[in-house]
Design a protein around this motif. Structure first.
Motif, PDB file in Angstrom:
ATOM      1  N   ALA A  65       0.817  -1.211   0.000  1.00 47.58           N
ATOM      2  CA  ALA A  65       0.000   0.000   0.000  1.00 47.58           C
ATOM      3  C   ALA A  65       0.855   1.268   0.000  1.00 47.58           C
ATOM      4  N   GLY A  66       2.198   1.102   0.095  1.00 46.42           N
ATOM      5  CA  GLY A  66       3.071   2.263  -0.018  1.00 46.42           C
ATOM      6  C   GLY A  66       3.961   2.551   1.165  1.00 46.42           C
ATOM      7  N   ALA A  67       3.848   1.797   2.251  1.00 46.73           N
ATOM      8  CA  ALA A  67       4.727   2.008   3.407  1.00 46.73           C
ATOM      9  C   ALA A  67       6.078   1.354   3.124  1.00 46.73           C
ATOM     10  N   CYS A  68       7.104   2.160   2.915  1.00 48.53           N
ATOM     11  CA  CYS A  68       8.398   1.642   2.467  1.00 48.53           C
ATOM     12  C   CYS A  68       9.487   1.676   3.529  1.00 48.53           C
ATOM     13  N   THR A  69       9.176   2.191   4.704  1.00 43.98           N
ATOM     14  CA  THR A  69      10.170   2.265   5.772  1.00 43.98           C
ATOM     15  C   THR A  69       9.563   1.730   7.062  1.00 43.98           C
ATOM     16  N   PRO A  70      10.400   1.315   7.999  1.00 45.08           N
ATOM     17  CA  PRO A  70       9.862   0.870   9.289  1.00 45.08           C
ATOM     18  C   PRO A  70       9.007   1.949   9.966  1.00 45.08           C
ATOM     19  N   ARG A  71       9.360   3.196   9.811  1.00 46.33           N
ATOM     20  CA  ARG A  71       8.567   4.278  10.405  1.00 46.33           C
ATOM     21  C   ARG A  71       7.173   4.348   9.774  1.00 46.33           C
ATOM     22  N   GLN A  72       7.097   4.158   8.463  1.00 48.33           N
ATOM     23  CA  GLN A  72       5.797   4.169   7.794  1.00 48.33           C
ATOM     24  C   GLN A  72       4.965   2.949   8.188  1.00 48.33           C
ATOM     25  N   ILE A  73       5.627   1.810   8.372  1.00 49.99           N
ATOM     26  CA  ILE A  73       4.932   0.615   8.861  1.00 49.99           C
ATOM     27  C   ILE A  73       4.400   0.890  10.264  1.00 49.99           C
ATOM     28  N   ALA A  74       5.215   1.519  11.105  1.00 50.74           N
ATOM     29  CA  ALA A  74       4.791   1.854  12.466  1.00 50.74           C
ATOM     30  C   ALA A  74       3.575   2.769  12.453  1.00 50.74           C
ATOM     31  N   SER A  75       3.550   3.714  11.554  1.00 53.42           N
ATOM     32  CA  SER A  75       2.400   4.616  11.448  1.00 53.42           C
ATOM     33  C   SER A  75       1.138   3.867  11.029  1.00 53.42           C
ATOM     34  N   ALA A  76       1.323   2.837  10.228  1.00 56.60           N
ATOM     35  CA  ALA A  76       0.184   2.084   9.719  1.00 56.60           C
ATOM     36  C   ALA A  76      -0.381   1.097  10.733  1.00 56.60           C
ATOM     37  N   THR A 127       6.885   0.128  17.644  1.00 54.71           N
ATOM     38  CA  THR A 127       6.795   1.333  18.471  1.00 54.71           C
ATOM     39  C   THR A 127       6.821   1.051  19.969  1.00 54.71           C
ATOM     40  N   ASP A 128       6.793  -0.209  20.374  1.00 55.50           N
ATOM     41  CA  ASP A 128       6.814  -0.507  21.805  1.00 55.50           C
ATOM     42  C   ASP A 128       8.224  -0.899  22.228  1.00 55.50           C
ATOM     43  N   CYS A 129       8.575  -2.149  22.155  1.00 55.23           N
ATOM     44  CA  CYS A 129       9.911  -2.578  22.611  1.00 55.23           C
ATOM     45  C   CYS A 129      10.981  -2.391  21.542  1.00 55.23           C
ATOM     46  N   GLY A 130      10.581  -2.325  20.266  1.00 52.81           N
ATOM     47  CA  GLY A 130      11.533  -2.125  19.177  1.00 52.81           C
ATOM     48  C   GLY A 130      12.229  -3.387  18.713  1.00 52.81           C
ATOM     49  N   GLY A 131      11.918  -4.509  19.317  1.00 52.42           N
ATOM     50  CA  GLY A 131      12.581  -5.753  18.964  1.00 52.42           C
ATOM     51  C   GLY A 131      12.294  -6.251  17.560  1.00 52.42           C
ATOM     52  N   CYS A 132      11.252  -5.767  16.941  1.00 51.92           N
ATOM     53  CA  CYS A 132      10.866  -6.252  15.615  1.00 51.92           C
ATOM     54  C   CYS A 132      11.356  -5.355  14.476  1.00 51.92           C
ATOM     55  N   VAL A 133      11.980  -4.252  14.791  1.00 54.10           N
ATOM     56  CA  VAL A 133      12.347  -3.286  13.749  1.00 54.10           C
ATOM     57  C   VAL A 133      13.286  -3.907  12.715  1.00 54.10           C
ATOM     58  N   ARG A 134      14.243  -4.687  13.142  1.00 50.81           N
ATOM     59  CA  ARG A 134      15.160  -5.310  12.170  1.00 50.81           C
ATOM     60  C   ARG A 134      14.446  -6.309  11.285  1.00 50.81           C
ATOM     61  N   ARG A 135      13.477  -7.022  11.859  1.00 55.11           N
ATOM     62  CA  ARG A 135      12.698  -7.972  11.057  1.00 55.11           C
ATOM     63  C   ARG A 135      11.859  -7.214  10.029  1.00 55.11           C
ATOM     64  N   ILE A 136      11.287  -6.099  10.424  1.00 51.60           N
ATOM     65  CA  ILE A 136      10.514  -5.269   9.492  1.00 51.60           C
ATOM     66  C   ILE A 136      11.427  -4.757   8.384  1.00 51.60           C
ATOM     67  N   GLN A 137      12.622  -4.302   8.746  1.00 50.56           N
ATOM     68  CA  GLN A 137      13.581  -3.835   7.741  1.00 50.56           C
ATOM     69  C   GLN A 137      13.902  -4.947   6.747  1.00 50.56           C
ATOM     70  N   ALA A 138      14.088  -6.165   7.262  1.00 46.65           N
ATOM     71  CA  ALA A 138      14.400  -7.293   6.386  1.00 46.65           C
ATOM     72  C   ALA A 138      13.240  -7.593   5.443  1.00 46.65           C
ATOM     73  N   LEU A 139      12.021  -7.549   5.952  1.00 50.44           N
ATOM     74  CA  LEU A 139      10.858  -7.790   5.093  1.00 50.44           C
ATOM     75  C   LEU A 139      10.729  -6.712   4.023  1.00 50.44           C
TER      76      LEU A 139
END
Length: 75
Positions: A20-31, A36-48
């Motif tokens: 749908a257009g979210a291309c960064t972890p920050r945009q995924i977080a907004s969606a 946005t809580d513990c941050g443990g998933c940010v690297r996994r989101i980046q990889a996806l």
């Protein structure tokens, strides 16, 4: 499979937001709040995001504007 345990966000949901257009972890977080809580998933989101196709990133790579005016209004 869950990407974000804190908010119950799955890989499929991340991929759907990316399509749908979210291309960064920050945009995924907004969606969906993932990352946005513990941050443990940010690297996994980046990889996806790194593996998937991002329509806006593809447009930018082609030298075209990543955002267009033909998108529906959010009103």
């Amino acid at each position: 499979m869950f990407v974000c345990s804190c908010f119950g966000v799955t890989e499929e949901q991340v991929r759907s937001h990316a399509e749908a257009g979210a291309c960064t972890p920050r945009q995924i977080a907004s969606a969906c709040k993932a990352g946005t809580d513990c941050g443990g998933c940010v690297r996994r989101i980046q990889a996806l995001l790194g593996r998937g196709a991002c329509p806006r990133r593809q447009l930018a790579d082609q030298g075209r504007p990543p955002l267009t005016t033909d998108l529906p209004d959010a009103a």
